[in-house]
Scaffold this motif. Structure first.
Motif, mmCIF file in Angstrom:
data_model
loop_
_atom_site.group_PDB
_atom_site.id
_atom_site.type_symbol
_atom_site.label_atom_id
_atom_site.label_comp_id
_atom_site.label_asym_id
_atom_site.label_seq_id
_atom_site.Cartn_x
_atom_site.Cartn_y
_atom_site.Cartn_z
ATOM 1 N N TRP A 1 0.850 -1.187 0.000
ATOM 2 C CA TRP A 1 0.000 0.000 0.000
ATOM 3 C C TRP A 1 0.889 1.241 0.000
ATOM 4 O O TRP A 1 2.012 1.224 0.517
ATOM 5 N N MET A 2 0.380 2.319 -0.547
ATOM 6 C CA MET A 2 1.091 3.585 -0.531
ATOM 7 C C MET A 2 1.003 4.212 0.861
ATOM 8 O O MET A 2 0.072 3.944 1.616
ATOM 9 N N TYR A 3 1.978 5.069 1.166
ATOM 10 C CA TYR A 3 2.016 5.728 2.479
ATOM 11 C C TYR A 3 0.849 6.706 2.624
ATOM 12 O O TYR A 3 0.341 7.241 1.629
ATOM 13 N N PRO A 4 0.426 6.988 3.867
ATOM 14 C CA PRO A 4 -0.699 7.901 4.091
ATOM 15 C C PRO A 4 -0.392 9.312 3.575
ATOM 16 O O PRO A 4 0.750 9.778 3.628
ATOM 17 N N GLU A 5 -1.428 9.970 3.111
ATOM 18 C CA GLU A 5 -1.298 11.355 2.646
ATOM 19 C C GLU A 5 -0.773 12.259 3.762
ATOM 20 O O GLU A 5 -0.007 13.199 3.509
ATOM 21 N N SER A 6 -1.151 11.964 4.994
ATOM 22 C CA SER A 6 -0.725 12.790 6.126
ATOM 23 C C SER A 6 0.790 12.817 6.274
ATOM 24 O O SER A 6 1.373 13.826 6.691
ATOM 25 N N GLU A 7 1.458 11.707 5.925
ATOM 26 C CA GLU A 7 2.915 11.689 6.017
ATOM 27 C C GLU A 7 3.553 12.625 4.994
ATOM 28 O O GLU A 7 4.573 13.259 5.259
ATOM 29 N N LEU A 8 2.955 12.713 3.829
ATOM 30 C CA LEU A 8 3.472 13.622 2.805
ATOM 31 C C LEU A 8 3.294 15.072 3.241
ATOM 32 O O LEU A 8 4.092 15.948 2.877
ATOM 33 N N ASN A 9 2.275 15.324 4.045
ATOM 34 C CA ASN A 9 2.026 16.687 4.508
ATOM 35 C C ASN A 9 2.866 17.050 5.730
ATOM 36 O O ASN A 9 3.307 18.197 5.859
ATOM 37 N N LEU A 10 3.090 16.072 6.612
ATOM 38 C CA LEU A 10 3.707 16.380 7.906
ATOM 39 C C LEU A 10 5.149 15.889 8.040
ATOM 40 O O LEU A 10 5.889 16.387 8.898
ATOM 41 N N ASN A 11 5.536 14.899 7.241
ATOM 42 C CA ASN A 11 6.872 14.304 7.388
ATOM 43 C C ASN A 11 7.467 14.010 6.016
ATOM 44 O O ASN A 11 8.012 12.940 5.770
ATOM 45 N N ARG A 12 7.331 14.986 5.124
ATOM 46 C CA ARG A 12 7.627 14.773 3.700
ATOM 47 C C ARG A 12 9.070 14.316 3.452
ATOM 48 O O ARG A 12 9.305 13.385 2.667
ATOM 49 N N GLN A 13 10.022 14.944 4.094
ATOM 50 C CA GLN A 13 11.412 14.617 3.798
ATOM 51 C C GLN A 13 11.730 13.160 4.105
ATOM 52 O O GLN A 13 12.329 12.447 3.296
ATOM 53 N N HIS A 14 11.305 12.709 5.270
ATOM 54 C CA HIS A 14 11.657 11.349 5.671
ATOM 55 C C HIS A 14 10.887 10.298 4.878
ATOM 56 O O HIS A 14 11.453 9.250 4.531
ATOM 57 N N VAL A 15 9.614 10.547 4.598
ATOM 58 C CA VAL A 15 8.880 9.566 3.798
ATOM 59 C C VAL A 15 9.400 9.558 2.361
ATOM 60 O O VAL A 15 9.481 8.499 1.721
ATOM 61 N N SER A 16 9.793 10.707 1.845
ATOM 62 C CA SER A 16 10.353 10.776 0.488
ATOM 63 C C SER A 16 11.676 10.018 0.414
ATOM 64 O O SER A 16 11.942 9.309 -0.569
ATOM 65 N N ASP A 17 12.489 10.148 1.460
ATOM 66 C CA ASP A 17 13.754 9.401 1.496
ATOM 67 C C ASP A 17 13.487 7.898 1.498
ATOM 68 O O ASP A 17 14.179 7.126 0.820
ATOM 69 N N ALA A 18 12.475 7.478 2.269
ATOM 70 C CA ALA A 18 12.144 6.047 2.348
ATOM 71 C C ALA A 18 11.646 5.520 1.007
ATOM 72 O O ALA A 18 11.994 4.408 0.591
ATOM 73 N N ILE A 19 10.847 6.311 0.317
ATOM 74 C CA ILE A 19 10.327 5.900 -0.994
ATOM 75 C C ILE A 19 11.466 5.765 -1.993
ATOM 76 O O ILE A 19 11.566 4.764 -2.717
ATOM 77 N N THR A 20 12.331 6.754 -2.044
ATOM 78 C CA THR A 20 13.465 6.720 -2.978
ATOM 79 C C THR A 20 14.360 5.523 -2.713
ATOM 80 O O THR A 20 14.843 4.863 -3.648
ATOM 81 N N ARG A 21 14.571 5.221 -1.435
ATOM 82 C CA ARG A 21 15.441 4.109 -1.045
ATOM 83 C C ARG A 21 14.865 2.758 -1.461
ATOM 84 O O ARG A 21 15.604 1.843 -1.842
ATOM 85 N N GLN A 22 13.552 2.620 -1.417
ATOM 86 C CA GLN A 22 12.928 1.315 -1.645
ATOM 87 C C GLN A 22 12.369 1.111 -3.044
ATOM 88 O O GLN A 22 12.477 0.018 -3.615
ATOM 89 N N TYR A 23 11.715 2.160 -3.570
ATOM 90 C CA TYR A 23 10.898 1.985 -4.763
ATOM 91 C C TYR A 23 11.315 2.973 -5.850
ATOM 92 O O TYR A 23 10.860 4.126 -5.856
ATOM 93 N N PRO A 24 12.158 2.531 -6.782
ATOM 94 C CA PRO A 24 12.652 3.433 -7.835
ATOM 95 C C PRO A 24 11.535 4.058 -8.671
ATOM 96 O O PRO A 24 11.709 5.163 -9.197
#
Length: 486
Positions: free
Chosen positions: A448-471
Motif C-alpha cells: 500500500w502507498m504511504y498515508p497522505e498525512s505523512e506527505l504533509n507532515l513528514n515529507r522529507q523522511h517519507v520521500s527518502d524512504a520511498i526513494t530508497r525502496q521503490y525506484p
C-alpha cells in the motif's frame, strides 16, 4: 475598620491564589490522566485480536462483492493508514502505567504488542518509522523511517525479550480477555508468533544478520524455554459475546446478507479436496436448493476477476453460493483468530520441507488440517475420512503446494490480511486476474502507498524512504525488501 480588614484579606487571598502554576488550571479533575495497566490491556487486546476482514477476503479470492466495484477485489487500492501507531500509543501508555505501579508483567506484554503492531505496519508499507516513532512527548513529530531489515531484527529481539521477561515476571495479568491471565499461554503465543515472523522471512535464508534458520531452530528445539501452542485451546483468539459492542463484527451486516458470495476458485479448491468445510462456509446456490446440504454439486462460486455484470448474471441464474448465514445471523458465530494452533502446524511443516528443522512434515501438516476442521466444527469421523483421502496427502516434490493450499483454506474469514501476505510471499495459491474486471493492469498489488498525512507532515523522511525502496515511486506494485531473495 472591619470592612477594610475584609478587603485586605480578600486581596491577599487573590494574590496567593494567583501564585499557582498555570498548569494547575489546565487539569480537568473530571478527566483522569492516569489509568491502570489492566484497563489499557483490555483495550489493546480487543484492537489487536478483532481482526476479521472482508477486505482481506476479497483480495485473497475468498469472496466476491456484487454490490459495486470493490478496490480490494479488483486490485486497485491505493493508500493505507498509520492507525496502528495510535494503538501503539496505547501500548506506550500501558508500559508507563506498569512502571508507575510496579507491575512488570505488563511490560513483557507491551513488548509483544509492540512487535505485533509494528509487524502489521511494515508488512503493509515496507520501511516505516520505528526507532524514533512514538516520541511525540519529546516533540519529535517527524521521525525517520527505519529500514525493513532493521525493523524485523528489532521485532525478533523484542519477542525474545518478551518471552524471557514474562517467564521471570511476578504478578497477575488482570484485564486479560484472551487467556484469562494465564502467563504460560501468553508465552506460547509469543514464541509461536516468533515462528510466524521467521517463516515470513523465508526469502532471507542467506541473510547473515538475521540468521533466520538458526533462530527458528533455537525456538523449536528448546521447548522448555520456548514453549509453543499445544492445541486449539492455545489459539490466540478473541471470543465474541451477545452483548452491545462485543458481537461478531458482521452480525446483521446488510452487505454480507445480500451481496457477499464465494469466489469460484476457492469453491473449486474445496470441491477438489471434497472438503466438508465448504458446507460451513457457504449456502447452497439457489438453483440447487433441492439437493442435500452435503452435496458438493449444490455449491458454486463467482469469479473475483469478472465484471459485476457478469457475476450478477450468474447470481440471477442461481449458480453462486452466498456466504453462510452464520456470519451475519449469529451474534457470536466464531472467535477471531489472529494466530492459531493450525497455522503453527503449517509453519512447522513448511520449516521441515525447507530443512530448517527436523521432523515429519506430513505429521505437522495433518495436525494443522485437523485443528482447522475442529475449529469449523467438522465431525471427528468426517475429519478422519478427509485426512485419509489420496488427494489430501502431501505429494513428493509438491509438499509446499499442499501445505499452502490447506493453510489458505484454514484462514477463511480469520487472521485479517495474513493470508494475503502468505500468498504474496509464496505465490500460492495463484490468485486469478484473468477476468475483465481486474484493474491495476491485471496485477495483484504488493503493498500500500504511504498515508497522505505523512506527505504533509513528514515529507522529507517519507520521500527518502520511498526513494530508497521503490525506484518507480510510491506505488502499490513496489517490491519491498522482505520479498527480495537473499
Amino acid at each position: 475598620m472591619r470592612k477594610l480588614s475584609i478587603v485586605i484579606f480578600c486581596l491577599l487571598a487573590t494574590a496567593f491564589s494567583s501564585c499557582k502554576k498555570f498548569e494547575h488550571f489546565q487539569t480537568d479533575p473530571n478527566k483522569p490522566t492516569q489509568s491502570t495497566p489492566e484497563l489499557l490491556l483490555t483495550n489493546i487486546e480487543t484492537k489487536a485480536f478483532n481482526d476479521i476482514s472482508t477486505s482481506g477476503a476479497f483480495a485473497s479470492r475468498y469472496l466476491v462483492n456484487t454490490d459495486g466495484i470493490d478496490a480490494n477485489q479488483y486490485y486497485n487500492w491505493q493508500r493505507s493508514s498509520f492507525d496502528d501507531f495510535n494503538r501503539l500509543r496505547l501500548v506506550v501508555k500501558m508500559e508507563e502505567e506498569a512502571t508507575r505501579t510496579n507491575q512488570p508483567v505488563y511490560l513483557a506484554l507491551g513488548k509483544f504488542f509492540r512487535a505485533w503492531f509494528f509487524m502489521r505496519l511494515t508488512l503493509t508499507f515496507g520501511d516505516i518509522p520505528y526507532s524514533e516513532a512514538l516520541k511525540g512527548a519529546a516533540e519529535n513529530f517527524t521521525p525517520i523511517y527505519d529500514k525493513q531489515e532493521d525493523i524485523f531484527l528489532n521485532i525478533l529481539n523484542e519477542l525474545k525479550s518478551a518471552s524471557d521477561q514474562l517467564a521471570a515476571a511476578d504478578g497477575e495479568i488482570r484485564g486479560d480477555v484472551i487467556y484469562g491471565g494465564k502467563k504460560e499461554q501468553w508465552k506460547r503465543l509469543i514464541n509461536s508468533f516468533s515462528l510466524r515472523v521467521l517463516i515470513s522471512l523465508s526469502q532471507k535464508e542467506g541473510n547473515a544478520k538475521l540468521k533466520v534458520k538458526e533462530r527458528f531452530a533455537e525456538i523449536v528445539n528448546n521447548p522448555a524455554k520456548y514453549p509453543l501452542m499445544n492445541g486449539t485451546t492455545d489459539n490466540g483468539q478473541l471470543v465474541f459475546a451477545d452483548l452491545q459492542d462485543n458481537r461478531y463484527p458482521y452480525y446483521n451486516n446488510n452487505s454480507m446478507q445480500t451481496a457477499f458470495y464465494l469466489e469460484e476458485n476457492f469453491v473449486n479448491l474445496l470441491k477438489q479436496y471434497k472438503d466438508p468445510r465448504l458446507f460451513r462456509f457457504a449456502q447452497k446456490a439457489t438453483k440447487f436448493a433441492s439437493l442435500p446440504d452435503n452435496d458438493f454439486s449444490a455449491y458454486g462460486g463467482a469469479k473475483g476477476s469478472a465484471t459485476i455484470d457478469e457475476n450478477n448474471s450468474r447470481v440471477v441464474n442461481g449458480e453462486v453460493s452466498k456466504i453462510a448465514k452464520r456470519y451475519y445471523n449469529d451474534p457470536v458465530n466464531e472467535p477471531s483468530i489472529v494466530l492459531g494452533y493450525a497455522e503453527l502446524q503449517f509453519i512447522l511443516a513448511e520449516a521441515v520441507v525447507r530443512g530448517w528443522i527436523s521432523g515429519n512434515a506430513a505429521d505437522f501438516y495433518k495436525k494443522g488440517i485437523q485443528a482447522s476442521m475442529e475449529f469449523c466444527k467438522i465431525a471427528p469421523a468426517d475429519i478422519t475420512a478427509y485426512l485419509s483421502q489420496p488427494s489430501v496427502q502431501l505429494t513428493t516434490g509438491k509438499e509446499l503446494e499442499g501445505i499452502f493450499n490447506q493453510k489458505y483454506i484454514g484462514f477463511f474469514m480469520n487472521s485479517g490480511w495474513q493470508v494475503f501476505y502468505e500468498q504474496r510471499r509464496t505465490g500460492l495459491p495463484v490468485f486469478d486476474v484473468s477476468g475483465n474486471g481486474v484493474l491495476n493492469n491485471k496485477k495483484v498489488p504488493r503493498r500500500w502507498m504511504y498515508p497522505e498525512s505523512e506527505l504533509n507532515l513528514n515529507r522529507q523522511h517519507v520521500s527518502d524512504a520511498i526513494t530508497r525502496q521503490y525506484p518507480q515511486g510510491d506505488n502499490i506494485n513496489g517490491v519491498m525488501w522482505l520479498l527480495v531473495k537473499e
